[in-house]
Design a protein around this motif. Structure first.
Motif, PDB file in Angstrom:
ATOM      1  N   PHE A  37      37.640  43.815  30.129  1.00 37.34           N
ATOM      2  CA  PHE A  37      38.039  44.864  31.052  1.00 37.34           C
ATOM      3  C   PHE A  37      36.888  45.855  31.141  1.00 37.34           C
ATOM      4  N   ARG A  38      36.943  46.716  32.150  1.00 38.16           N
ATOM      5  CA  ARG A  38      35.909  47.737  32.267  1.00 38.16           C
ATOM      6  C   ARG A  38      36.516  49.026  32.798  1.00 38.16           C
ATOM      7  N   GLN A  39      35.841  50.112  32.493  1.00 41.10           N
ATOM      8  CA  GLN A  39      36.291  51.415  32.959  1.00 41.10           C
ATOM      9  C   GLN A  39      35.090  52.253  33.348  1.00 41.10           C
ATOM     10  N   ALA A  40      35.061  52.615  34.620  1.00 43.61           N
ATOM     11  CA  ALA A  40      34.003  53.478  35.134  1.00 43.61           C
ATOM     12  C   ALA A  40      34.460  54.924  35.039  1.00 43.61           C
ATOM     13  N   GLY A  42      35.946  58.339  35.663  1.00 42.61           N
ATOM     14  CA  GLY A  42      36.905  58.807  36.639  1.00 42.61           C
ATOM     15  C   GLY A  42      37.815  57.752  37.219  1.00 42.61           C
ATOM     16  N   LYS A  43      37.711  56.535  36.700  1.00 42.46           N
ATOM     17  CA  LYS A  43      38.538  55.441  37.219  1.00 42.46           C
ATOM     18  C   LYS A  43      39.392  54.847  36.111  1.00 42.46           C
ATOM     19  N   GLU A  44      40.423  54.127  36.520  1.00 44.00           N
ATOM     20  CA  GLU A  44      41.274  53.454  35.552  1.00 44.00           C
ATOM     21  C   GLU A  44      40.589  52.197  35.031  1.00 44.00           C
ATOM     22  N   ARG A  45      41.040  51.777  33.855  1.00 47.26           N
ATOM     23  CA  ARG A  45      40.531  50.526  33.297  1.00 47.26           C
ATOM     24  C   ARG A  45      40.954  49.372  34.198  1.00 47.26           C
ATOM     25  N   GLU A  46      40.029  48.454  34.465  1.00 46.58           N
ATOM     26  CA  GLU A  46      40.352  47.348  35.354  1.00 46.58           C
ATOM     27  C   GLU A  46      39.983  46.011  34.721  1.00 46.58           C
ATOM     28  N   PHE A  47      40.703  45.012  35.130  1.00 45.44           N
ATOM     29  CA  PHE A  47      40.508  43.648  34.659  1.00 45.44           C
ATOM     30  C   PHE A  47      39.194  43.083  35.186  1.00 45.44           C
ATOM     31  N   VAL A  48      38.499  42.334  34.330  1.00 48.18           N
ATOM     32  CA  VAL A  48      37.272  41.662  34.741  1.00 48.18           C
ATOM     33  C   VAL A  48      37.430  40.136  34.642  1.00 48.18           C
ATOM     34  N   ALA A  49      37.797  39.655  33.449  1.00 47.99           N
ATOM     35  CA  ALA A  49      37.895  38.209  33.239  1.00 47.99           C
ATOM     36  C   ALA A  49      38.767  37.928  32.032  1.00 47.99           C
ATOM     37  N   THR A  50      39.346  36.724  32.013  1.00 48.31           N
ATOM     38  CA  THR A  50      40.157  36.318  30.889  1.00 48.31           C
ATOM     39  C   THR A  50      39.965  34.830  30.624  1.00 48.31           C
ATOM     40  N   LYS A  87      25.471  44.622  40.203  1.00 47.69           N
ATOM     41  CA  LYS A  87      25.462  45.636  41.259  1.00 47.69           C
ATOM     42  C   LYS A  87      25.703  47.006  40.634  1.00 47.69           C
ATOM     43  N   PRO A  88      25.281  48.066  41.298  1.00 46.89           N
ATOM     44  CA  PRO A  88      25.544  49.411  40.756  1.00 46.89           C
ATOM     45  C   PRO A  88      27.026  49.658  40.506  1.00 46.89           C
ATOM     46  N   GLU A  89      27.887  49.076  41.308  1.00 45.64           N
ATOM     47  CA  GLU A  89      29.328  49.272  41.121  1.00 45.64           C
ATOM     48  C   GLU A  89      29.877  48.548  39.898  1.00 45.64           C
ATOM     49  N   ASP A  90      29.051  47.753  39.225  1.00 43.22           N
ATOM     50  CA  ASP A  90      29.461  47.133  37.960  1.00 43.22           C
ATOM     51  C   ASP A  90      29.266  48.088  36.781  1.00 43.22           C
ATOM     52  N   THR A  91      28.666  49.238  37.017  1.00 48.62           N
ATOM     53  CA  THR A  91      28.450  50.218  35.957  1.00 48.62           C
ATOM     54  C   THR A  91      29.784  50.688  35.381  1.00 48.62           C
ATOM     55  N   ALA A  92      29.920  50.557  34.070  1.00 44.50           N
ATOM     56  CA  ALA A  92      31.174  50.900  33.395  1.00 44.50           C
ATOM     57  C   ALA A  92      31.012  50.657  31.899  1.00 44.50           C
ATOM     58  N   VAL A  93      31.998  51.103  31.149  1.00 42.70           N
ATOM     59  CA  VAL A  93      32.135  50.675  29.763  1.00 42.70           C
ATOM     60  C   VAL A  93      32.969  49.389  29.772  1.00 42.70           C
ATOM     61  N   TYR A  94      32.455  48.372  29.125  1.00 39.42           N
ATOM     62  CA  TYR A  94      33.115  47.071  29.096  1.00 39.42           C
ATOM     63  C   TYR A  94      33.789  46.873  27.736  1.00 39.42           C
ATOM     64  N   THR A 117      31.248  48.684  25.263  1.00 44.72           N
ATOM     65  CA  THR A 117      29.792  48.739  25.362  1.00 44.72           C
ATOM     66  C   THR A 117      29.421  49.168  26.771  1.00 44.72           C
ATOM     67  N   GLN A 118      28.464  50.062  26.880  1.00 42.41           N
ATOM     68  CA  GLN A 118      28.095  50.637  28.176  1.00 42.41           C
ATOM     69  C   GLN A 118      27.171  49.692  28.934  1.00 42.41           C
ATOM     70  N   VAL A 119      27.515  49.479  30.187  1.00 39.02           N
ATOM     71  CA  VAL A 119      26.651  48.745  31.109  1.00 39.02           C
ATOM     72  C   VAL A 119      26.306  49.670  32.268  1.00 39.02           C
ATOM     73  N   THR A 120      25.030  49.850  32.512  1.00 36.60           N
ATOM     74  CA  THR A 120      24.578  50.702  33.603  1.00 36.60           C
ATOM     75  C   THR A 120      23.638  49.907  34.493  1.00 36.60           C
ATOM     76  N   VAL A 121      23.967  49.844  35.774  1.00 38.43           N
ATOM     77  CA  VAL A 121      23.167  49.096  36.735  1.00 38.43           C
ATOM     78  C   VAL A 121      22.558  50.092  37.709  1.00 38.43           C
ATOM     79  N   SER A 122      21.246  50.149  37.737  1.00 38.63           N
ATOM     80  CA  SER A 122      20.553  51.084  38.622  1.00 38.63           C
ATOM     81  C   SER A 122      20.228  50.411  39.949  1.00 38.63           C
ATOM     82  N   SER A 123      20.224  51.226  40.988  1.00 40.79           N
ATOM     83  CA  SER A 123      19.954  50.683  42.335  1.00 40.79           C
ATOM     84  C   SER A 123      18.477  50.694  42.647  1.00 40.79           C
TER      85      SER A 123
END
Length: 123
Positions: A37-40, A42-50, A87-94, A117-123
Motif C-alpha cells: 500500500f502507499r500513502q502520499a 494529505g491523502k488516504e492510504r491506497e492499495f498498490v498490489a497484493t 511517475k511523480p504521482e507514485d511519490t508516497a510512503v510505501y 519506506t519513502q519513495v520520491t519520484v522527481s519530474s
C-alpha cells in the motif's frame, strides 16, 4: 514478535525504477497473503498490489498495472515490489502488510504492517 521491514525506497527521476523489499519475521510467512500500500501526503492510504500465499495470484491497482510487479520468496520470507516507469504521482510512503487466507486490496483486512519506506519520484 512480528516484524515487517521495508527497504529499497529512495529518490529517483521520472521514468526510473526502484525495487522495494519487505522482510518478514515472527509469523508463518508462507501461509499469509501479502500486500503493498502507499500513502502520499494529505491523502488516504491506497492499495498498490497484493499476492497470495503461494505467489500464484496477484492483483494490482489500475494506476500501477503494467509498471509494477509484486513477487515473493517463501524460502527467504520476503516480498518484493519492482517498480518501473515511475511517475511523480507514485511519490508516497510505501508499506507492506500481511493477512491470512486470501489476498485483498482492502487495507483493513491486513493484520500486520511495516513502518514504511519513502519513495520520491522527481519530474
Amino acid at each position: 514478535q512480528v516484524q515487517l521491514v521495508e527497504s529499497g525506497g529512495g529518490l529517483v527521476q521520472a521514468g526510473g525504477s526502484l525495487r522495494l523489499s519487505c522482510a518478514a519475521s515472527g509469523f508463518t510467512f508462507s501461509t499469509y497473503a501479502m500486500g503493498w500500500f502507499r500513502q502520499a501526503p494529505g491523502k488516504e492510504r491506497e492499495f498498490v498490489a497484493t499476492i497470495n500465499w503461494s505467489g500464484t495470484i496477484t492483483a494490482y491497482a489500475d494506476s500501477v498495472k503494467g509498471r509494477f510487479t509484486i513477487s515473493r520468496d517463501n524460502a527467504k520470507n520476503t516480498v518484493v515490489l519492482q517498480m518501473n516507469s515511475l511517475k511523480p504521482e507514485d511519490t508516497a510512503v510505501y508499506y507492506c502488510a500481511a493477512k491470512t487466507v486470501r489476498s485483498s486490496s482492502t487495507a483493513d483486512d491486513y493484520k500486520y504492517w511495516g513502518q514504511g519506506t519513502q519513495v520520491t519520484v522527481s519530474s
